[in-house]
Design a protein around this motif. Structure first.
Motif, PDB file in Angstrom:
ATOM      1  N   PHE A  35       0.889  -1.086  -0.012  1.00 34.44           N
ATOM      2  CA  PHE A  35      -0.186   0.067  -0.157  1.00 34.44           C
ATOM      3  C   PHE A  35       0.867   1.290   0.173  1.00 34.44           C
ATOM      4  O   PHE A  35       1.573   1.539   0.766  1.00 34.44           O
ATOM      5  N   LYS A  43      -3.954   4.677   4.505  1.00 34.46           N
ATOM      6  CA  LYS A  43      -3.361   3.206   3.927  1.00 34.46           C
ATOM      7  C   LYS A  43      -3.169   2.469   5.399  1.00 34.46           C
ATOM      8  O   LYS A  43      -3.274   1.159   5.523  1.00 34.46           O
ATOM      9  N   VAL A 204       2.596  -1.726   4.169  1.00 41.00           N
ATOM     10  CA  VAL A 204       2.400  -0.422   4.073  1.00 41.00           C
ATOM     11  C   VAL A 204       3.881   0.211   4.062  1.00 41.00           C
ATOM     12  O   VAL A 204       4.639  -0.106   4.792  1.00 41.00           O
ATOM     13  N   PHE A 221      -3.239   4.575  -2.743  1.00 38.01           N
ATOM     14  CA  PHE A 221      -4.295   5.355  -2.082  1.00 38.01           C
ATOM     15  C   PHE A 221      -4.085   7.040  -2.144  1.00 38.01           C
ATOM     16  O   PHE A 221      -3.059   7.274  -2.080  1.00 38.01           O
ATOM     17  N   LEU A 232      -9.176   4.291  -2.444  1.00 39.00           N
ATOM     18  CA  LEU A 232      -8.035   3.551  -3.311  1.00 39.00           C
ATOM     19  C   LEU A 232      -8.155   3.915  -4.616  1.00 39.00           C
ATOM     20  O   LEU A 232      -9.393   3.873  -5.266  1.00 39.00           O
ATOM     21  N   TYR A 235      -5.146  -0.226  -8.184  1.00 36.58           N
ATOM     22  CA  TYR A 235      -4.586  -1.400  -7.765  1.00 36.58           C
ATOM     23  C   TYR A 235      -4.174  -2.323  -8.812  1.00 36.58           C
ATOM     24  O   TYR A 235      -5.029  -2.607  -9.861  1.00 36.58           O
TER      25      TYR A 235
END
Length: 259
Positions: A35, A43, A204, A221, A232, A235
């Protein structure tokens, strides 16, 4: 071990404040998912919902679903403590219990869960977990010495050993290298690569080079402004996020135009 995570329409609240809005994501087993995003985009908040750590904060709650191999972690009657035995967590700063020995640190989670374990089984589990965290050879001759006597990088690997001793399915890591030197960071990154053989790993990180090095997929994010919820944005496979992102916000972030 190693399970799939499916998140559906997740909204995350602190009291009346909507902190993260409308997250939908599927995280594959035996993979590393990173993330990324600017500070304050949610996140780490989202990461903590994956093992119900978020609701430890007073008046914090979620709406939506977090599925672990089809089981809703927020379903009625689900015990948050049981969830955390399946979804382990390693925090930003190493946090070994200072009064405990290295061995007792590794076994702390097992004992807190109320498991009865013989001395021989405890010895075997401590060794197995320390080997799994690439720490055994460095500490095998001082298992009864305090965990706080280790270096920062060793302490972080000790915390990883403690997390995997309870045999979780998923391992969450909230900026596990941010307090470490480059050599210790490399050791943790090498370990993450090995851990995905047995676990679903979610990390993260503020370090985009680290995300590019260790992860199979990356989630970006972002936040529209102060007081707005995080979202978000994109991805995808990590190579796509860094080389050919679909959203301009992602492109601006990974190219260093903001953040």
């Amino acid at each position: 071990m190693s399970k799939r995570i499916d998140v559906h329409d997740l909204n995350i609240y602190y009291g009346d404040f909507l902190a993260v809005e409308g997250v939908n994501i599927n995280i594959e087993p035996k993979s590393v998912t990173a993330f990324i995003g600017p500070s304050g985009c949610g996140k780490s908040t989202f990461l903590r919902t994956l093992n119900r750590m978020h609701e430890v904060i007073p008046r914090a709650y979620v709406k939506g679903q977090v599925m672990l191999d089809g089981d809703d972690l927020y379903g009625p009657g689900v015990d948050p403590v049981a969830v955390r035995s399946h979804v382990g967590m390693v925090f930003q700063r190493p946090n070994p219990f200072p009064t405990m020995s290295i061995k007792d640190n590794v076994l702390a989670g097992v004992k807190l869960n109320g498991r009865k374990i013989s001395k021989s089984d405890a010895d075997a589990l401590a060794e197995q977990s320390l080997r799994g965290a690439n720490l055994w050879n460095e500490v095998k001759d001082r298992l009864n010495k305090p965990g706080s006597g280790l270096s920062g990088g060793q302490q972080q690997r000790l915390c990883i050993a403690r997390a995997i001793a309870v045999k979780p399915d998923v391992l969450l890591m909230d900026e596990p290298c941010s307090a470490l030197d480059p050599i210790s960071t490399l050791a943790i990154e090498d370990l993450i690569e090995e851990l995905k053989e047995n676990y679903t790993v979610v990390i993260v990180t503020h370090n985009m080079q680290q995300a590019a090095r260790v992860s199979d997929k990356t989630a970006f994010f972002n936040i529209a402004g102060t007081g707005k919820p995080g979202h978000l944005i994109e991805y995808d496979d990590t190579t796509t996020i860094f080389n050919n992102p679909k959203d301009k916000q992602t492109e601006d972030y990974v190219s260093g135009r903001f953040g």
